[in-house]
Structure formats: C-alpha cells, structure tokens
Design an enzyme around this catalytic site. Structure first.
Site, PDB file in Angstrom:
ATOM      1  N   LYS A   1      48.821  41.929  52.123  1.00  0.00           N
ATOM      2  CA  LYS A   1      49.419  40.717  51.668  1.00  0.00           C
ATOM      3  C   LYS A   1      50.768  40.039  52.549  1.00  0.00           C
ATOM      4  O   LYS A   1      51.089  41.189  53.248  1.00  0.00           O
ATOM      5  CB  LYS A   1      50.032  40.824  50.153  1.00  0.00           C
ATOM      6  CG  LYS A   1      48.823  40.732  49.290  1.00  0.00           C
ATOM      7  CD  LYS A   1      49.249  40.454  47.690  1.00  0.00           C
ATOM      8  CE  LYS A   1      47.974  40.456  46.865  1.00  0.00           C
ATOM      9  NZ  LYS A   1      47.427  39.147  46.719  1.00  0.00           N
TER      10      LYS A   1
ATOM     11  N   GLY B   1      41.855  33.415  27.009  1.00  0.00           N
ATOM     12  CA  GLY B   1      43.133  33.518  27.729  1.00  0.00           C
ATOM     13  C   GLY B   1      43.158  31.969  28.648  1.00  0.00           C
ATOM     14  O   GLY B   1      43.682  32.021  29.655  1.00  0.00           O
TER      15      GLY B   1
ATOM     16  N   HIS C   1      36.420  44.482  45.986  1.00  0.00           N
ATOM     17  CA  HIS C   1      35.962  43.244  47.034  1.00  0.00           C
ATOM     18  C   HIS C   1      35.459  43.929  48.009  1.00  0.00           C
ATOM     19  O   HIS C   1      34.271  43.617  48.661  1.00  0.00           O
ATOM     20  CB  HIS C   1      36.784  42.217  47.395  1.00  0.00           C
ATOM     21  CG  HIS C   1      37.768  41.618  46.210  1.00  0.00           C
ATOM     22  ND1 HIS C   1      37.003  41.398  45.171  1.00  0.00           N
ATOM     23  CD2 HIS C   1      38.908  41.297  45.889  1.00  0.00           C
ATOM     24  CE1 HIS C   1      37.974  40.849  44.176  1.00  0.00           C
ATOM     25  NE2 HIS C   1      39.055  40.610  44.709  1.00  0.00           N
TER      26      HIS C   1
ATOM     27  N   GLY D   1      30.378  36.375  44.866  1.00  0.00           N
ATOM     28  CA  GLY D   1      30.071  34.978  44.762  1.00  0.00           C
ATOM     29  C   GLY D   1      30.302  34.249  45.897  1.00  0.00           C
ATOM     30  O   GLY D   1      29.983  32.981  45.912  1.00  0.00           O
TER      31      GLY D   1
ATOM     32  N   LEU E   1      44.411  32.208  35.825  1.00  0.00           N
ATOM     33  CA  LEU E   1      42.932  32.294  36.266  1.00  0.00           C
ATOM     34  C   LEU E   1      41.989  31.117  35.830  1.00  0.00           C
ATOM     35  O   LEU E   1      41.210  30.360  36.361  1.00  0.00           O
ATOM     36  CB  LEU E   1      42.285  33.407  36.091  1.00  0.00           C
ATOM     37  CG  LEU E   1      41.056  33.588  36.768  1.00  0.00           C
ATOM     38  CD1 LEU E   1      41.181  33.950  38.228  1.00  0.00           C
ATOM     39  CD2 LEU E   1      39.996  34.740  36.121  1.00  0.00           C
TER      40      LEU E   1
HETATM   41  N1  LIG Z   1      45.170  34.883  38.521  1.00  0.00           N
HETATM   42  C1  LIG Z   1      44.162  35.448  39.235  1.00  0.00           C
HETATM   43  O1  LIG Z   1      44.421  34.842  40.598  1.00  0.00           O
HETATM   44  C2  LIG Z   1      43.382  36.463  39.202  1.00  0.00           C
HETATM   45  C3  LIG Z   1      43.220  36.851  37.894  1.00  0.00           C
HETATM   46  N2  LIG Z   1      42.361  37.939  37.561  1.00  0.00           N
HETATM   47  C4  LIG Z   1      42.166  38.839  36.424  1.00  0.00           C
HETATM   48  O2  LIG Z   1      41.912  37.760  35.357  1.00  0.00           O
HETATM   49  C5  LIG Z   1      42.682  37.843  34.258  1.00  0.00           C
HETATM   50  C6  LIG Z   1      43.630  36.817  33.847  1.00  0.00           C
HETATM   51  O3  LIG Z   1      44.379  36.517  34.738  1.00  0.00           O
HETATM   52  P1  LIG Z   1      45.429  35.456  34.698  1.00  0.00           P
HETATM   53  O4  LIG Z   1      45.344  34.595  34.295  1.00  0.00           O
HETATM   54  O5  LIG Z   1      46.450  35.677  35.873  1.00  0.00           O
HETATM   55  O6  LIG Z   1      46.576  36.321  33.710  1.00  0.00           O
HETATM   56  P2  LIG Z   1      47.774  35.615  32.822  1.00  0.00           P
HETATM   57  O7  LIG Z   1      48.824  36.647  32.908  1.00  0.00           O
HETATM   58  O8  LIG Z   1      47.858  34.208  33.238  1.00  0.00           O
HETATM   59  O9  LIG Z   1      47.088  35.922  31.180  1.00  0.00           O
HETATM   60  C7  LIG Z   1      46.160  35.121  30.714  1.00  0.00           C
HETATM   61  C8  LIG Z   1      46.584  34.481  29.219  1.00  0.00           C
HETATM   62  O10 LIG Z   1      46.489  35.782  28.530  1.00  0.00           O
HETATM   63  C9  LIG Z   1      47.403  35.658  27.496  1.00  0.00           C
HETATM   64  N3  LIG Z   1      48.465  36.970  27.929  1.00  0.00           N
HETATM   65  C10 LIG Z   1      49.280  37.341  28.833  1.00  0.00           C
HETATM   66  N4  LIG Z   1      49.790  38.458  28.657  1.00  0.00           N
HETATM   67  C11 LIG Z   1      49.464  38.642  27.594  1.00  0.00           C
HETATM   68  C12 LIG Z   1      49.884  39.941  26.736  1.00  0.00           C
HETATM   69  N5  LIG Z   1      50.530  40.793  27.255  1.00  0.00           N
HETATM   70  N6  LIG Z   1      49.416  39.916  25.796  1.00  0.00           N
HETATM   71  C13 LIG Z   1      48.569  39.248  24.972  1.00  0.00           C
HETATM   72  N7  LIG Z   1      48.168  38.199  25.578  1.00  0.00           N
HETATM   73  C14 LIG Z   1      48.751  37.574  27.199  1.00  0.00           C
HETATM   74  C15 LIG Z   1      48.382  34.547  27.673  1.00  0.00           C
HETATM   75  O11 LIG Z   1      48.000  33.522  26.985  1.00  0.00           O
HETATM   76  P3  LIG Z   1      48.776  33.229  25.498  1.00  0.00           P
HETATM   77  O12 LIG Z   1      50.099  33.664  25.485  1.00  0.00           O
HETATM   78  O13 LIG Z   1      48.368  31.966  25.321  1.00  0.00           O
HETATM   79  O14 LIG Z   1      47.730  33.857  24.629  1.00  0.00           O
HETATM   80  C16 LIG Z   1      48.059  34.048  29.000  1.00  0.00           C
HETATM   81  O15 LIG Z   1      47.929  32.519  29.353  1.00  0.00           O
HETATM   82  C17 LIG Z   1      43.294  39.169  34.352  1.00  0.00           C
HETATM   83  O16 LIG Z   1      42.247  40.358  34.064  1.00  0.00           O
HETATM   84  C18 LIG Z   1      43.626  39.354  35.940  1.00  0.00           C
HETATM   85  O17 LIG Z   1      43.557  40.629  36.364  1.00  0.00           O
HETATM   86  C19 LIG Z   1      41.696  38.383  38.831  1.00  0.00           C
HETATM   87  C20 LIG Z   1      41.529  38.000  39.961  1.00  0.00           C
HETATM   88  C21 LIG Z   1      42.483  37.200  40.236  1.00  0.00           C
HETATM   89  O1  LIG Z   2      41.188  39.530  43.256  1.00  0.00           O
HETATM   90  C1  LIG Z   2      41.871  39.092  43.910  1.00  0.00           C
HETATM   91  O2  LIG Z   2      41.762  38.116  45.005  1.00  0.00           O
HETATM   92  C2  LIG Z   2      42.780  37.278  45.510  1.00  0.00           C
HETATM   93  C3  LIG Z   2      41.854  36.718  46.562  1.00  0.00           C
HETATM   94  O3  LIG Z   2      40.952  36.007  46.643  1.00  0.00           O
HETATM   95  P1  LIG Z   2      40.628  34.677  47.457  1.00  0.00           P
HETATM   96  O4  LIG Z   2      39.119  34.309  46.780  1.00  0.00           O
HETATM   97  O5  LIG Z   2      41.533  33.800  47.409  1.00  0.00           O
HETATM   98  O6  LIG Z   2      40.358  35.393  48.813  1.00  0.00           O
HETATM   99  C4  LIG Z   2      44.015  38.053  45.633  1.00  0.00           C
HETATM  100  O7  LIG Z   2      45.102  36.981  45.918  1.00  0.00           O
HETATM  101  C5  LIG Z   2      44.466  38.644  44.303  1.00  0.00           C
HETATM  102  O8  LIG Z   2      45.523  39.516  44.855  1.00  0.00           O
HETATM  103  C6  LIG Z   2      43.248  39.453  43.760  1.00  0.00           C
HETATM  104  O9  LIG Z   2      43.612  39.952  42.579  1.00  0.00           O
END
Ligand SMILES: NC(=O)C1=CN([C@@H]2O[C@H](COP(=O)(O)OP(=O)(O)OC[C@H]3O[C@@H](n4cnc5c(N)ncnc54)[C@H](OP(=O)(O)O)[C@@H]3O)[C@@H](O)[C@H]2O)C=CC1
Ligand SMILES: O=C1O[C@H](COP(=O)(O)O)[C@@H](O)[C@H](O)[C@H]1O
Length: 593
Positions: free
Chosen positions: A438, A113, A342, A283, A118
């Site tokens: 939020k 991903g 958390h 962490g 992230l």
């Molecule tokens: N973003 C954040 O701040 C946080 C995220 N998380 C968790 O981390 C994980 C990744 O988050 P995040 O990076 O925001 O996710 P994204 O929505 O940005 O998805 C990551 C990648 O997965 C692929 N993707 C997205 N949707 C789909 C789909 N429906 N089917 C198949 N592939 C898909 C895409 O890559 P491509 O199309 O190139 O394959 C995308 O770039 C999740 O589990 C999220 O809950 C946890 C805490 C904070």
């Molecule tokens: O896991 C998550 O955390 C962020 C907040 O993380 P922080 O390290 O910036 O405090 C939150 O924004 C997000 O909704 C949640 O999925």
C-alpha cells in the site's frame, strides 16, 4: 418422429458455455414461442443425433448459431422459421437454475451490514448493474439489514448516491435506477438477535408473495459477528422451500486455527454448499481469462512448466494507504489482506493442472492439489515493510502509524515480498515471487511470467545482443488497463542486424468497446445462480492458511521490524535483495510498465 433426449442449460450474459446447470428433458424440438430467460443464453445439446449440434438461443430468438452443421445459416433459418415444437411441452421453470420469466419463484438478496463501506461501494452498485443488464430474475427483492435506523426511503437515498450507469449504455438509466430502487427495502436489527431476523423473515415473506423463496444473504460485516449473523439467519430466516445461500466476505480467520474454527462454526448452521466464500479477485476479468489463455491456446500450455518458465511474479500495488480502514488492517497486515487470498488464488489458477472439466468441483480440486504441493513459506523468503510519511511537491502524505486507529508502535506490514515454491514435477525449483504493498508509487495488479533464455545465444555471437538479458516475458495485467502482452525479440528494420524488444499487445480497451463488469457483479450473479467455481472451498482455505500461518507466527512472535519506505515510493529495497537471491529482477521496473 421419435423423441430425442436433449439436455438444456442456461447461463447469463456470455455466449461461451463455461458452465451450466443442466436439466434433461425428452423432446425432439422446441416451440418457437418458447420463452427463454432474457437475456440469458440457452444451449440445447441434442444427444443421439447424427451431428453434434448446439443451439444458442439469445433474447428469446430461436436460433443464433448452430455449430457442427454443414450449413449453419440454413439450419439457423429453419429453426427461426418455426420448425420446432416440444413434446411434451416444457414447464418454464424447468430451465436451469432459475428462469427470469418464472412466475413461481423469487430471489431475496439481503445485504447484512447494508450501512457499511463495502455495501455502498461495491454490493449495491453491482446489484444495480446486474439489474440494468437484465441478469436478475423477474421476481427479486433486495433488503438492507443493519443496526442503524433507516427507512426504506433513506436506504434508497443512500444507495442512489452510489449508482452509476455503464459508460457504454446510458439509455433509460434514470428510469432503470428508479425501478431498481423500488425493489430495495431496509430492515433494522441486531446481528445476534434471532427475534430481529424472524421479523426480517416475516417481511421477506410478504414480498415473496407466496412464491417459492430463494434467499441469498451477503455478510458485509466485520468478521467477529459472522457466526452470530449466520446463526440467526439460518435459524430464523431460512427459505422454506427454495435455496438459502450465504456469501461470506474475507477475512476468513487470521491463521489456520481461527479459520478452521470459523469454518466449524459456520458449518453448525450451513452446509458447505450454502457457503460462498468470496475472493473478489477471482471475479476479475483477467483472472477469469487466465484459464482461457492457458487451456484454449496451444502455444502456452506446452511452455507452462519449469522447462521454459524461469519465474512467475504476482504483483499488487496501491497508490494509497489504509485510509479509513486502519483499524481493520492493523489486525491483519498486507500478507493476510492481499497475499494469502488474492495473490495465492491467482497463483493456484496459474499453476494448477488441467481440470477434468470446467465444473466448480473439478477446478477447485486442482487448486487444492497445487496448494497442497506448495512448501510453507520460510521467514527467510519474506521481507516486510511499512510506509512512513513523506512530503512531495509541498503535499505531505501520512505514515501508516499516523492513522488514529493504528497503534503508534505498530509493526504491521503494509508491504511484503515473498518467494514461494511448488514441489511438484511441473514447477520444481521455479520461484513464484509475490509482492504486495500500500502507499506505493502506482496502482496495479499483474502476473509476470519470465521465460528462460534461448540456448545457444546465436545473436550474442553474431550481433552482440545478449539474449540472456532479453528473455521473453508474458504479462497479464489484471488492472488498471486490462491487457495481456508478450515481450518478444525482433529485428530493427533496416539493412543492419540489430535486435529490439517489442510487445505483442492485447489491450482490452482497444480490442473491445464493452465495459468490463466489476468483479462483484460476476460473483453476485454466480451466487444467485448457484455457480461455485469462483468461490473458495473450505479445503482450499485450509491449504492456503497452511502455507502462511507458520511464517506469520514467526514474524509476529519475533516482532520483526518492517523496513520503512516513504509514502508514494517503490517500496523497500529489501524486495530487490530477495529477488536477487533467486537470481531474479522484478519485471515491473522495466520501461513497458
Ligand atoms: N470495505 C472494503 O473495501 C472491503 C471490505 N471487505 C470485508 O467486507 C466486510 C464489510 O466491510 P466494510 O463494509 O468495510 O465494514 P464496515 O466497518 O463498514 O461495517 C459494515 C457494517 O457493520 C456494522 N458494524 C461495524 N462494526 C461493527 C461492530 N463492531 N459490531 C457490530 N456491527 C458492526 C455497521 O453497521 P451498523 O452499525 O449499522 O449495524 C457497519 O455499517 C468485512 O468483512 C470486510 O473485511 C472485504 C474487502 C474489501
Ligand atoms: O480485499 C481487498 O482488496 C482491496 C483491493 O481491491 P481492488 O479490487 O480495488 O484491487 C484492498 O484495497 C483492500 O485492502 C483489501 O482488503
């Protein structure tokens, strides 16, 4: 001289030996030309010696500190002076879990991903920071894997835009970034294609160049494709000789049932030891410090119970909405996004009994015990809210349902407050209040411990100061401006007798010049080292869901309408009523905030 058994362990970047992977070797001395994995520290514990000596080796130097000896300096000097030799000679790769100078093995880290939010925001920057600090093994490769088509150069370009250097260390930063980027590669593939993962395996093997391969997969993808990706990685791209580990991002299900199903599916392909469920709050520096505060200071642990603590508050707030993540968020809501993981993890660390040791299993055993002693949350003890649009100073801020990815009639809470209870001898009757939201007026995460009042109230009688209103409060501010401070009562200087409340304050940025590492750095390093202390075990997860599932079901089945609060406000007034029902005032309303 007779050989003495010593156990040797290594750990990175910290001089405190909180944990270790140990290898026992037979030797009485260490050669002065021995290569220790830079800049990790090695501790050598001599067993069977007259003195309990521990030698810390730093940056390959033979001795930095020798504790337990009468004349530390003299011994350090002797050790540096080359008195040491090893019989039999020790292989470099016998050290700990990996040796940064080990030529025989390699670690490949695949960010699954890699094109996502992230990965860009947190994972690649954390990997670079570890590289910058020399915490990664000598032979490592980073792979980005996603469906998007990208060349290695395009991935490097994308990653380079997110990298920053430590504020306190800018030397060679550009050079280091370039070296780091040269270790980053990209492989495009589907998440459910064993064939695509087999291609990845081939490419990984090329880079591993015949060394013992250790592989870490970071699942930075939406949860509905976790199992597909794990299946394919495990069937087609497992390390053949070394270890294979998988970091799984939250959400781990939406309730007890879906979480158990996810665990069951993951365990079809991985053992529990291979699964690293990440909760990045574990962490964070101040969350790590919680156990140190409790268990290394005599003054706190005796007070850590219902006898002295009136209530504990766990507060999370963000001054922005769900911008960009509304689609994900609407399916989960704030209780699953922040509280069930958390805040509950912090609560478990706060309230657990003293673990037998700092080993991962001992700590996790205690966390499970305290979680299982908790009462499932009652709907009466929860209030929920949702932010609505608001205009301030000519700027208008959107409401939650203004997000195009959120249904207009969504009742998903963006704010919640809850009262939780631990039914054990230590905490019986002590409310643990949680509040998370939020689009509030500020960004903070903190733990507030409000102590009971001083019996007798001597100063009320003598000088009219009501100490029942001025109880001690310990605040552990996780972010921003990490701090630990204790509110105490003191006399206002002068001839009269007037009391005031002041803070004994440990403000990290004033005390330490070193920048605090991002939580993801610590956790990624731990995963590479096989240290599980800060990752969630499946029984912990089950216990956490058991507390939240009934109330979530209740709120959702009854379509409970949230209390609306303006974007940028302090949240719904219901949170105050909830606290008042337990005879509590939220601590974040005071002047010291
Ligand atoms: N973003 C954040 O701040 C946080 C995220 N998380 C968790 O981390 C994980 C990744 O988050 P995040 O990076 O925001 O996710 P994204 O929505 O940005 O998805 C990551 C990648 O997965 C692929 N993707 C997205 N949707 C789909 C789909 N429906 N089917 C198949 N592939 C898909 C895409 O890559 P491509 O199309 O190139 O394959 C995308 O770039 C999740 O589990 C999220 O809950 C946890 C805490 C904070
Ligand atoms: O896991 C998550 O955390 C962020 C907040 O993380 P922080 O390290 O910036 O405090 C939150 O924004 C997000 O909704 C949640 O999925």
């Amino acid at each position: 001289m007779a050989a003495t058994p010593i156990s040797l362990s290594t750990h990175c970047c910290s001089s405190s030996s909180a944990y270790s992977d140990s290898t026992s070797i037979w030797s009485h001395q260490i050669p002065n030309n021995f290569l220790f994995p830079k800049p990790r520290y090695a501790s050598l514990q001599f067993k069977g010696n007259a003195f309990p000596n521990v030698v810390f080796m730093q940056d390959g130097a033979l001795a930095a500190t020798v504790t337990g000896l009468e004349n530390e300096a003299a011994h350090s000097k002797n050790l540096k002076g080359g008195l040491m030799s090893v019989t039999p000679p020790m292989e470099k790769n016998q050290i700990g879990n990996f040796d940064a100078n080990d030529d025989k093995s390699t670690v490949s880290i695949t960010v699954v991903g890699a094109s996502g939010d992230l990965a860009k925001k947190k994972i690649f920057p954390a990997l670079f920071a570890l590289y910058y600090e020399d915490c990664l093994p000598e032979h490592f490769t980073i792979f980005g894997y996603a469906r998007s088509k990208m060349t290695d150069a395009e991935l490097r370009n994308m990653v380079s835009r997110t990298l920053t250097c430590r504020i306190d260390k800018r030397e060679n930063c550009g050079e280091k970034m370039e070296q780091f980027l040269q270790r980053c590669f990209y492989h495009s593939g589907q998440y459910d294609s064993q064939e695509n993962f087999a291609e990845l395996d081939k490419t990984l093997k090329k880079h591993e160049a015949g060394r013992i391969s250790n592989r870490l997969f970071y699942l930075s993808i939406p949860p509905n494709i976790f199992v597909d990706a794990v299946k394919c990685a495990s069937l087609s791209a497992t390390a053949s000789a070394g270890w294979t580990r998988v970091i799984v991002e939250k959400p781990f299900g939406r309730d007890s049932e879906s979480s158990a199903a996810l665990t069951k599916s993951l365990k079809q392909y991985l053992t529990e030891d291979q699964i690293f469920r990440i909760d990045h709050y574990l962490g964070k520096e101040l969350v790590e410090n919680l156990s140190v505060l409790r268990f290394s200071n005599l003054i706190f642990e005796p007070l850590w119970s219902r006898q002295y603590i009136r209530n504990v508050q766990l507060i999370f707030s963000e001054d922005f909405g769900t911008e960009g993540r509304g689609g994900y968020f609407d399916h989960y809501g704030i209780m699953r996004d922040i509280m069930q993981n958390h805040l509950l993890q912090i609560l478990a660390l706060f309230a657990m009994e003293t673990p037998v040791s700092l080993d991962a299993e001992d700590i996790r055993n205690e966390k499970v015990k305290v979680l299982r002693s908790m009462r499932p949350i009652r709907a009466d003890d929860v209030i929920i809210g949702q932010y609505k649009s608001h205009t301030k100073g000519g700027v208008s801020y959107p409401g939650y349902t203004d997000d195009k990815t959120v249904p207009k009639d969504s009742l998903t809470p963006t704010f919640a407050a809850a009262a939780l209870f631990i039914d054990n001898a230590r905490w019986d009757g002590v409310p643990f209040l949680m509040k998370a939201g939020k689009a509030l007026h500020d960004k903070r995460a903190e733990i507030r411990v409000q102590f009971r009042n001083v019996p007798g109230n001597l100063y009320n009688r003598n000088s009219g100061t009501d100490l029942d209103q001025a109880t001690n409060e310990l605040v552990i501010r996780v972010q921003p401006d990490e701090a630990i401070y204790l509110k105490i009562n003191n006399k206002v200087p002068g001839l009269g007798m007037r009391l005031d409340q002041s803070n004994l304050n440990l403000l990290y940025k004033a005390r330490y010049s070193k920048e605090i590492p991002d939580a993801y750095e610590r956790l990624l390093l731990d995963a590479v080292e096989g240290e599980r202390r800060l990752f969630i075990r499946s029984d912990e997860l089950d216990a956490a869901w058991a507390l939240f599932t009934p109330v979530l079901k209740d709120l959702e089945e009854n379509r409970k309408v949230p209390e609306y609060y303006p974007y940028g406000s302090r949240g719904p007034v219901g949170a105050h009523y909830l606290a008042a029902r337990h005879n509590i005032k939220w601590g974040d309303l005071g002047v010291d905030e």
